[in-house]
Design a protein around this motif. Structure first.
Motif, short mmCIF file in Angstrom:
data_model
loop_
_atom_site.label_atom_id
_atom_site.label_comp_id
_atom_site.label_asym_id
_atom_site.label_seq_id
_atom_site.Cartn_x
_atom_site.Cartn_y
_atom_site.Cartn_z
N TYR A 1 51.19 29.55 40.89
CA TYR A 1 50.14 30.64 40.55
C TYR A 1 50.74 31.78 40.23
N TYR A 2 51.82 32.13 40.51
CA TYR A 2 52.50 33.31 40.36
C TYR A 2 52.50 33.83 38.82
N ARG A 3 52.88 33.02 38.03
CA ARG A 3 52.90 33.16 36.55
C ARG A 3 51.89 33.91 35.76
N GLY A 4 50.70 33.50 36.23
CA GLY A 4 49.58 33.99 35.53
C GLY A 4 48.82 35.15 36.14
N ALA A 5 49.50 35.74 37.15
CA ALA A 5 49.04 36.82 37.78
C ALA A 5 49.07 38.18 37.38
N ASN A 6 48.14 38.91 37.15
CA ASN A 6 48.29 40.33 36.68
C ASN A 6 48.87 41.26 37.99
N SER B 1 48.63 35.18 30.91
CA SER B 1 48.21 36.33 30.67
C SER B 1 47.12 37.08 31.34
N GLY B 2 46.39 36.12 32.05
CA GLY B 2 45.20 36.40 33.04
C GLY B 2 44.10 36.87 32.07
N GLY B 3 43.94 36.70 30.89
CA GLY B 3 42.90 37.35 30.25
C GLY B 3 41.63 36.46 30.13
N PRO B 4 40.55 37.26 29.67
CA PRO B 4 39.22 36.24 29.63
C PRO B 4 39.49 34.88 28.90
N HIS C 1 59.11 33.80 40.27
CA HIS C 1 57.96 33.05 39.42
C HIS C 1 57.00 33.97 38.80
N ALA C 2 56.76 35.13 39.09
CA ALA C 2 55.86 36.01 38.30
C ALA C 2 56.32 36.68 37.09
N SER C 3 55.30 37.03 36.50
CA SER C 3 55.72 37.75 35.13
C SER C 3 56.68 39.07 35.58
N GLU C 4 57.45 39.57 34.58
CA GLU C 4 58.38 40.79 34.97
C GLU C 4 57.35 42.13 35.30
N ASP C 5 56.10 42.23 34.54
CA ASP C 5 55.33 43.34 34.66
C ASP C 5 54.37 43.30 35.73
N VAL C 6 54.27 42.35 36.42
CA VAL C 6 53.21 42.32 37.57
C VAL C 6 53.01 43.16 38.54
N GLU C 7 51.99 43.83 38.77
CA GLU C 7 51.83 44.85 39.70
C GLU C 7 51.74 44.33 40.98
N ARG C 8 52.54 45.12 41.87
CA ARG C 8 52.64 44.47 43.35
C ARG C 8 52.32 45.55 44.02
N MET C 9 51.72 45.29 45.37
CA MET C 9 51.47 45.85 46.30
C MET C 9 51.56 45.39 47.81
N LEU C 10 52.25 46.27 48.81
CA LEU C 10 52.46 45.89 50.03
C LEU C 10 51.42 46.39 51.03
N ILE C 11 50.69 45.28 51.89
CA ILE C 11 49.56 45.57 52.79
C ILE C 11 50.04 45.40 54.12
N GLY C 12 50.09 46.35 54.85
CA GLY C 12 50.21 46.06 56.66
C GLY C 12 48.95 45.93 57.04
N ASN C 13 48.52 44.65 57.54
CA ASN C 13 47.00 44.36 57.94
C ASN C 13 47.00 44.50 59.40
#
Length: 213
Positions: A85-90, A204-207, A117-129
């Motif tokens: 599932y990584y590849r299609g993630a925005n 692409s994750g588009g509609p 596995h994800a696209s090079e331009d995928v936005e990432r965020m780190l969450i400390g829950n």
């Protein structure tokens, strides 16, 4: 297994962003998802088996955006399922538990998976829950912020139980994705292609896109 999304998504909304919640089992990914999507908190969730998703519509910069948020199993035995599932993630939210050092130590493993596995331009965020559990904290906020800075990504500490920084984290990630897509959108108005609609790029994750497993 293939998931097809109703045409109404295209008609009613300009954009559809696919987001992933990843991280070790037990860090609270499902609780974070349900707090954001349904504004509920339940301590009796059964550990996610495989993949599940929720959809929530937000409005950012005058646009309605459907966020399709996938909750992935953190157990190693499901590793091969989640990587498909990584590849299609925005956007990807990488979650650890501030009371469990092992989940923090494994961040480097998850970051490698994203890079592979994800696209090079995928936005990432780190969450400390679980930042509400201050009395059991074993990972300082400074350590989490340092890892995020070293990897050039945003960082938030959250609590699904107390509803701390959940909405702001998701909205911040969605806004970063939107800002990245604006130059492409401007090009479309001049006769180019709408992202995710006929551009020929997988994931692409588009509609109107579908997700496969």
């Amino acid at each position: 297994m293939v998931f097809y999304f109703h045409q109404q998504i295209i008609q009613d909304n300009h954009l559809l962003f696919k987001l992933l919640l990843i991280g070790d089992s037990g860090v609270g990914k499902t609780c974070v998802l349900f707090r954001f999507s349904d504004d509920t908190f339940n301590t009796t969730f059964i550990s996610t088996i495989g993949i599940d998703f929720k959809i929530k519509t937000v409005e950012l910069q005058g646009k309605k955006i459907k966020l399709q948020i996938w909750d992935t199993a953190g157990q190693e035995r499901f590793h091969t399922i989640t990587t498909s599932y990584y590849r299609g993630a925005n956007g990807i939210l990488l979650v650890y538990d501030i009371t469990q050092p092992k989940t923090f130590d494994n961040i480097s493993k998850w970051l490698r998976n994203i890079n592979e596995h994800a696209s090079e331009d995928v936005e990432r965020m780190l969450i400390g829950n679980k930042c509400d559990m201050e009395d059991k904290r074993l990972i300082s906020e400074e350590r989490g912020r340092k890892v995020a800075e070293e990897n050039g990504i945003k960082f938030f500490e959250t609590s699904a139980k107390e509803n701390i920084n959940i909405e702001i984290a998701f909205n911040s990630l969605a806004e970063d994705i939107l800002n990245k897509q604006r130059p492409v959108e401007d090009n479309e108005r001049k006769g180019g292609v709408v992202p995710g609609l006929g551009d020929g790029q997988a994931g692409s994750g588009g509609p109107g896109s579908c997700c496969k497993m």
